[in-house]
Design a protein around this motif. Structure first.
Motif, PDB file in Angstrom:
ATOM      1  N   CYS A  70       1.610  -4.862   3.364  1.00 15.86           N
ATOM      2  CA  CYS A  70       0.282  -5.187   3.900  1.00 15.86           C
ATOM      3  C   CYS A  70       0.328  -6.445   4.780  1.00 15.86           C
ATOM      4  N   PRO A  71      -0.204  -6.343   6.018  1.00 15.63           N
ATOM      5  CA  PRO A  71      -0.158  -7.470   6.951  1.00 15.63           C
ATOM      6  C   PRO A  71      -1.356  -8.419   6.850  1.00 15.63           C
ATOM      7  N   CYS A 117      -6.219  -1.686   4.260  1.00 14.71           N
ATOM      8  CA  CYS A 117      -6.792  -2.429   5.382  1.00 14.71           C
ATOM      9  C   CYS A 117      -6.654  -1.561   6.636  1.00 14.71           C
ATOM     10  N   CYS A 138      -2.685  -1.546   7.467  1.00 13.33           N
ATOM     11  CA  CYS A 138      -1.940  -0.568   6.658  1.00 13.33           C
ATOM     12  C   CYS A 138      -2.277   0.870   7.053  1.00 13.33           C
ATOM     13  N   ASP A 160       0.867  -1.184   0.000  1.00 14.81           N
ATOM     14  CA  ASP A 160       0.000   0.000   0.000  1.00 14.81           C
ATOM     15  C   ASP A 160       0.900   1.230   0.000  1.00 14.81           C
TER      16      ASP A 160
HETATM   17 ZN   LIG Z   1      -3.123  -3.821   4.176  1.00 13.08          ZN
END
Ligand SMILES: [Zn+2]
Length: 201
Positions: free
Chosen positions: A177-178, A96, A112, A36
């Motif tokens: 991004c996690p 997110c 994010c 992101d």
């Molecule tokens: Zn994310």
């Protein structure tokens, strides 16, 4: 000439200063990681890279080589000068966030949006809003009827995009991004890191 290499840690956000005339190369080291990305004008952080303005400027949903990434005042910030991936990226979806993970039953999950604001705070900057991100390498195809699917990235390890900076001082923020609850970061659902290079050309 390569000037600077910056590792982008998994699940975190990183601030990357970029000056006019420099090129930032954003590398998908493992091929499966969605990044992101946001950009702000250092002189006035209320001025930011805008996906809606960029879609209007290029008359295209996803920018290609030669297109420009423009800010919320319709001013070009970057030119896309290279993309070694199949060119599948997303400009439609929000990052997110705490709200998304709470809805999925995982409150407190890394996200994010928090990564963006924590990274900015670490650089002494504060932005009171979250612009729509450029979701580099994210594969969210949509049908002619407008239905959106969530798919793993189609990029390969080492694929990268390059943007040339067109404003005096930009602050780029990239969040690895996690998201590990869906396969948007690959079928293994194992978010990983990435890399950035800054060139003086
Ligand atoms: Zn994310």
């Amino acid at each position: 000439m390569q000037d600077t290499a910056i590792d982008l840690p998994a699940r975190r956000g990183t601030v990357i200063p970029v000056r006019e005339g420099q090129t930032i190369r954003i590398v998908n080291v493992h091929g499966t990681q969605v990044l992101d990305c946001w950009a702000f004008d250092r002189a006035d952080p209320s001025c930011c890279m805008s996906m809606e303005h960029t879609r209007s400027y290029n008359s295209r949903i996803v920018p290609r080589v030669g297109d420009r990434l423009v800010d919320n005042r319709y001013r070009p910030m970057f030119e896309v000068v290279s993309d070694t991936s199949p060119g599948i990226h997303d400009t439609l979806m929000c990052s997110c966030s705490a709200g998304i993970y709470a809805r999925m039953g995982h409150p407190g999950h890394d996200n994010c949006e928090d990564n963006l604001h924590q990274a900015l705070a670490g650089a002494g900057l504060a932005v009171g809003f979250t612009p729509a991100p450029f979701n580099i390498f994210m594969n969210y195809p949509f049908s002619p009827e407008g239905e959106i699917s969530r798919k793993p990235p189609v990029s390969a390890p080492g694929d990268h995009v390059e943007w040339k900076c067109l404003i005096p001082e930009a602050v780029v923020v990239i969040s690895c991004c996690p998201q590990d609850l869906t396969p948007i970061n690959g079928e293994s659902m194992s978010p990983c890191g990435a890399r950035c290079l800054i060139f003086d050309r």
